[in-house]
Scaffold this motif. Structure first.
Motif, mmCIF file in Angstrom:
data_model
loop_
_atom_site.group_PDB
_atom_site.id
_atom_site.type_symbol
_atom_site.label_atom_id
_atom_site.label_comp_id
_atom_site.label_asym_id
_atom_site.label_seq_id
_atom_site.Cartn_x
_atom_site.Cartn_y
_atom_site.Cartn_z
ATOM 1 N N ASP A 22 -42.016 59.330 -51.873
ATOM 2 C CA ASP A 22 -43.647 59.751 -52.696
ATOM 3 C C ASP A 22 -44.203 60.506 -52.220
ATOM 4 O O ASP A 22 -44.920 61.012 -51.612
ATOM 5 N N TYR A 23 -42.811 61.931 -52.488
ATOM 6 C CA TYR A 23 -43.035 62.940 -52.566
ATOM 7 C C TYR A 23 -44.095 64.072 -52.907
ATOM 8 O O TYR A 23 -45.427 64.867 -51.666
ATOM 9 N N THR A 25 -46.947 62.361 -53.888
ATOM 10 C CA THR A 25 -48.032 61.668 -53.488
ATOM 11 C C THR A 25 -48.839 62.640 -52.579
ATOM 12 O O THR A 25 -50.393 62.350 -52.035
ATOM 13 N N GLN A 26 -47.498 62.278 -51.008
ATOM 14 C CA GLN A 26 -47.453 62.813 -49.988
ATOM 15 C C GLN A 26 -48.024 64.070 -49.770
ATOM 16 O O GLN A 26 -48.953 64.334 -48.962
ATOM 17 N N ARG A 63 -39.048 65.533 -49.657
ATOM 18 C CA ARG A 63 -38.572 64.174 -50.420
ATOM 19 C C ARG A 63 -37.198 63.454 -49.972
ATOM 20 O O ARG A 63 -36.167 63.798 -49.683
ATOM 21 N N SER A 254 -47.384 56.558 -48.030
ATOM 22 C CA SER A 254 -46.134 55.823 -47.600
ATOM 23 C C SER A 254 -46.593 54.456 -46.422
ATOM 24 O O SER A 254 -45.367 53.748 -45.531
#
Length: 316
Positions: A22-23, A25-26, A63, A254
């Motif tokens: 969840d690139y 979002t992070q 990612r 995550s």
């Protein structure tokens, strides 16, 4: 201070690199909420710096299809120390991932990578460019620097022995439980009480990564800001006995545990004797008594998923 200097020239923790599915979002979690600054991106990489730190970055996000720890990076005094340590490890049968060479990541430098005994990728580097940083101001509740990284191992004493023997880390203190035995080893490579700790867990994984805030007020403000945002708080706020640092643990999107801390102890004596703290004593976990008592439920939150990157070198 000589007793606190690392025998092989390892100086400090530089950064922890995480692969996340969840690139986006992070990225927004670490910049908008956690208080890091994105200093650059490179394809599927995001480099995140702490405003008060001269390190190019303290967290690197990549990612990826699966979540994993890509690597933990430690600084070394100079390229000669990098070469000497790489040669030593290779001669002692430690598996190198890469030979000492120019680094291709932000800030460049000279370094190499190897697998530790649990299969984590560790990087040792020197001559990395520093970045323009600044003094974090009073009331500013953002990380000043990365403080320490704690890793899960199903044999924490074996892992501790590896870091002592091969990398010259020194044991600061140990947490112990009657039924579980040794639960956590705090290890130092400089005068901070710990830059690395090894926790007992069911599998190899990230236990938590910790960020130092300016002081108590900033630490509490940061804790409150993240709580108000609805991020799951695992444990805290409180103050540990070993290391004397404050703690609040949260889960990132995550499921990696991240900590805000401040006032981690600095060991100014060569004659430091490690203590063994019994986790059954409530004062061991939290001398303030403000955090919920440590429980199996809380402990389980930091077990994390089994790491998919064990003995697998990250692509970058």
């Amino acid at each position: 201070m000589s007793g606190n200097l690392n025998a092989f020239g390892i100086t400090h923790l530089r950064h922890v690199d995480l692969a996340v599915p969840d690139y986006q979002t992070q990225r927004s979690f670490y910049t908008d909420l956690w208080g890091l600054t994105e200093v650059g991106t490179d394809g599927d990489l995001s480099y995140l710096a702490a405003e008060g730190s001269p390190e190019q970055y303290v967290i690197r996000l990549r990612r990826a299809g699966e979540k994993r720890l890509d690597l933990i990076s430690f600084g070394a005094t100079d390229p000669a120390a990098v070469d000497a340590l790489a040669a030593k490890l290779a001669s002692e049968g430690v598996q190198l991932v890469s030979q000492p060479d120019k680094l291709q990541t932000a800030g460049g430098g000279y370094g190499f990578r190897f697998f530790d005994i649990d299969g984590r990728v560790i990087e040792i580097s020197a001559d990395v460019e520093t970045r323009q940083h600044r003094e974090v101001e009073e009331g500013e509740s953002i990380p000043v620097r990365i403080s320490h990284a704690v890793m899960n191992s199903n044999d924490p004493t074996r892992t501790k022995d590896f870091y002592e023997k091969y990398l010259g880390f020194m044991l600061s203190d140990t947490l112990w439980g009657e039924h579980m035995g040794e639960m956590m080893h705090f290890m130092r490579c400089n005068d901070w009480h710990h830059s690395l700790a090894i926790a007992r867990g069911p599998h190899t994984s990230v236990h938590h990564v910790s960020f130092e805030l300016r002081g108590l007020d900033e630490y509490m403000r940061g804790t409150g800001r993240v709580m108000r945002a609805g991020i799951k708080k695992v444990w805290g706020p409180g103050r540990h006995n070993a290391g004397n640092n404050t703690f609040t643990y949260f889960l990132d999107p995550s499921g990696n545990t991240m900590e805000y801390t401040t006032e981690l102890e600095r060991l100014t004596t060569d004659e430091w004797h490690p203590s063994v703290y019994d986790i059954a004593d409530p004062m061991t976990q939290d001398v303030w008594g403000t955090a919920d008592p440590m429980s199996e439920l809380i402990a389980r939150e930091s077990f994390n998923d089994p790491d998919r990157g064990v003995f697998v070198a990250p692509p970058v």
